[in-house]
Enzyme design. Structure first.
Site, PDB file in Angstrom:
ATOM      1  CG  ASP A  92     -65.067 -78.410  53.193  1.00 49.40           C
ATOM      2  OD1 ASP A  92     -64.629 -78.736  53.450  1.00 49.40           O
ATOM      3  OD2 ASP A  92     -65.741 -77.361  53.477  1.00 49.40           O
TER       4      ASP A  92
ATOM      5  CE  LYS B 184     -73.583 -70.816  57.890  1.00 52.00           C
ATOM      6  NZ  LYS B 184     -72.434 -70.744  59.602  1.00 52.00           N
ATOM      7  CB  CYS B 185     -68.893 -75.391  52.975  1.00 53.86           C
ATOM      8  SG  CYS B 185     -67.998 -74.966  52.964  1.00 53.86           S
ATOM      9  N   PRO B 186     -71.702 -75.940  51.125  1.00 48.30           N
ATOM     10  CG  PRO B 186     -71.712 -77.223  49.061  1.00 48.30           C
ATOM     11  CD  PRO B 186     -71.791 -76.959  50.184  1.00 48.30           C
TER      12      PRO B 186
ATOM     13  CG  ASP C 124     -69.319 -72.433  56.373  1.00 46.83           C
ATOM     14  OD1 ASP C 124     -69.272 -72.612  57.916  1.00 46.83           O
ATOM     15  OD2 ASP C 124     -69.989 -73.555  56.069  1.00 46.83           O
TER      16      ASP C 124
END
Length: 75
Positions: free
Chosen positions: A47, A14-16, A41
């Site tokens: 992002d 998952k981000c970040p 993600d």
């Protein structure tokens, strides 16, 4: 002699985290070097290109089903 771009497999992260892994690897590459990031993600679609734009890297996004593929050239 052409070398294959290095690939970061960030599937399932998952981000970040995909951005952080990419940022760390890009810092060690020479300008013009290519990097591929694989991610699942949906936020990575926002992002990663944003990070690249802000830092002067080229980024091309493609997707197949749930897999996002980012082809990045260090600026």
């Amino acid at each position: 002699m052409t070398t294959e771009p290095e690939t970061i497999d960030a599937r399932g992260l998952k981000c970040p985290l995909p951005v952080l892994k990419m940022e760390k690897r890009l810092a060690s590459l020479a300008p013009g070097a290519a990097l591929v990031v694989l991610a699942t993600d949906p936020m990575a679609k926002v992002d990663i290109p944003l990070y690249c734009r802000q830092h002067g890297h080229d980024c091309t996004v493609s997707s197949e089903a749930d897999l996002l593929r980012f082809a990045i050239v260090r600026g």
